[in-house]
Write a protein that holds these residues in place. Sequence first.
Motif, PDB file in Angstrom:
ATOM      1  N   LEU A 102       0.834  -1.202   0.000  1.00 12.30           N
ATOM      2  CA  LEU A 102       0.000   0.000   0.000  1.00 12.30           C
ATOM      3  C   LEU A 102       0.872   1.257   0.000  1.00 12.30           C
ATOM      4  O   LEU A 102       0.443   2.323   0.439  1.00 12.30           O
ATOM      5  CB  LEU A 102      -0.905   0.004   1.236  1.00 12.30           C
ATOM      6  N   PHE A 103       2.087   1.139  -0.526  1.00  4.02           N
ATOM      7  CA  PHE A 103       3.043   2.241  -0.456  1.00  4.02           C
ATOM      8  C   PHE A 103       2.510   3.527  -1.093  1.00  4.02           C
ATOM      9  O   PHE A 103       2.790   4.627  -0.622  1.00  4.02           O
ATOM     10  CB  PHE A 103       4.354   1.863  -1.148  1.00  4.02           C
ATOM     11  N   PHE A 108      -1.591   8.570  -3.973  1.00  2.36           N
ATOM     12  CA  PHE A 108      -2.597   8.567  -5.022  1.00  2.36           C
ATOM     13  C   PHE A 108      -3.889   9.205  -4.541  1.00  2.36           C
ATOM     14  O   PHE A 108      -4.541   9.947  -5.290  1.00  2.36           O
ATOM     15  CB  PHE A 108      -2.877   7.147  -5.512  1.00  2.36           C
ATOM     16  N   ALA A 109      -4.282   8.949  -3.303  1.00  2.00           N
ATOM     17  CA  ALA A 109      -5.515   9.532  -2.770  1.00  2.00           C
ATOM     18  C   ALA A 109      -5.463  11.059  -2.817  1.00  2.00           C
ATOM     19  O   ALA A 109      -6.457  11.712  -3.145  1.00  2.00           O
ATOM     20  CB  ALA A 109      -5.747   9.056  -1.337  1.00  2.00           C
ATOM     21  N   ILE A 120      -9.956   4.450  -4.945  1.00  2.00           N
ATOM     22  CA  ILE A 120     -10.360   3.199  -4.303  1.00  2.00           C
ATOM     23  C   ILE A 120      -9.077   2.472  -3.926  1.00  2.00           C
ATOM     24  O   ILE A 120      -8.306   2.064  -4.787  1.00  2.00           O
ATOM     25  CB  ILE A 120     -11.216   2.331  -5.239  1.00  2.00           C
ATOM     26  N   THR A 121      -8.857   2.333  -2.639  1.00  2.00           N
ATOM     27  CA  THR A 121      -7.624   1.721  -2.157  1.00  2.00           C
ATOM     28  C   THR A 121      -7.728   0.202  -2.199  1.00  2.00           C
ATOM     29  O   THR A 121      -8.738  -0.377  -1.797  1.00  2.00           O
ATOM     30  CB  THR A 121      -7.326   2.170  -0.723  1.00  2.00           C
ATOM     31  N   GLY A 122      -6.688  -0.419  -2.712  1.00  2.00           N
ATOM     32  CA  GLY A 122      -6.696  -1.878  -2.787  1.00  2.00           C
ATOM     33  C   GLY A 122      -5.304  -2.452  -2.779  1.00  2.00           C
ATOM     34  O   GLY A 122      -4.307  -1.725  -2.688  1.00  2.00           O
ATOM     35  N   SER A 162      -1.349  -6.806   4.323  1.00  2.00           N
ATOM     36  CA  SER A 162      -0.148  -6.476   3.563  1.00  2.00           C
ATOM     37  C   SER A 162       1.098  -6.608   4.437  1.00  2.00           C
ATOM     38  O   SER A 162       2.120  -7.165   4.011  1.00  2.00           O
ATOM     39  CB  SER A 162      -0.267  -5.053   3.004  1.00  2.00           C
ATOM     40  N   SER A 163       1.018  -6.112   5.661  1.00  2.00           N
ATOM     41  CA  SER A 163       2.154  -6.222   6.577  1.00  2.00           C
ATOM     42  C   SER A 163       2.454  -7.669   6.929  1.00  2.00           C
ATOM     43  O   SER A 163       3.606  -8.112   6.943  1.00  2.00           O
ATOM     44  CB  SER A 163       1.866  -5.427   7.858  1.00  2.00           C
ATOM     45  N   LYS A 164       1.407  -8.427   7.192  1.00  2.00           N
ATOM     46  CA  LYS A 164       1.573  -9.840   7.542  1.00  2.00           C
ATOM     47  C   LYS A 164       2.245 -10.610   6.398  1.00  2.00           C
ATOM     48  O   LYS A 164       3.103 -11.474   6.632  1.00  2.00           O
ATOM     49  CB  LYS A 164       0.218 -10.452   7.880  1.00  2.00           C
TER      50      LYS A 164
END
Length: 266
Positions: A102-103, A108-109, A120-122, A162-164
């Motif tokens: 999610l860097f 972008f937002a 739209i975050t993904g 994402s972190s996991k």
Amino acid sequence: GVAKVDVCIYEGKAGQGISFCDRRRFRLDPAACSRDNSGPIPERATPMTSNQKASDSSRTIIHLRVHSAYSLSEVAITPKALAELAKRNEMPAVAVPDTGNLFGAMEFAGYAKDAGVQPITGCLLGLARPDQDPHAIKQAPPDRLVLLAQSEAGYRNLMKLSSKAFIESEPGTVPHVSLADLADHATGLIALTGGSAGQIGRLLGDGQAEAAAEALQSLAALFPGRLYIELMRHGTEIEERIEPGLIDLAYRFDLPLVATNDVYFS
């Protein structure tokens, strides 16, 4: 690229639901995919010449699988350029599920907000194959799954997943999460099955139709009302071969379809 390929969103049931038209290359047959969702998804779209326009201006054009330069070593589209392209082409929203991270989400937002485009975050996550030993020296590539945040809770779960994936994956393997991880962090997330690189597409491609059905049911239980079977048409043999099976599964389990393009270049 993002400036050329359009996705038309229609809400509805399997075979009547989310569909697509590539305004540069294809035109959906109005009789087969009408505005009131009364027709089935066509077997193939009809060719469209370069000077033709989509006949229905009320269609909502939204990309759900665009990558930015934060899909590391894959893409050269910057978040700023992406927002400008979306604005120029009158797209009200764009989803950016970058590969494994999610860097670029906040960057972008910000640019999208300035451009009047809904971000739209993904994230395109790796999903461990359930039949594989996680400690085996040689690992098959994980399946792919697109997750989109539909709420703040979903965004927080996306960050956790994402972190996991980075922290807990074995050294030397592609970052990934397990089905159990998804079960713990599915709230507020919309899932797309990943096309031919996803678990369902892979199993269908291997001729394991019932295994694909079982895997789809597992995902549907994790994302009730929030799972979409993903169709992709990049002209590859595997996509053409599994598409009928994907559509059959959508009808069988009353799940909606979504057609996307895996966008890496403008």
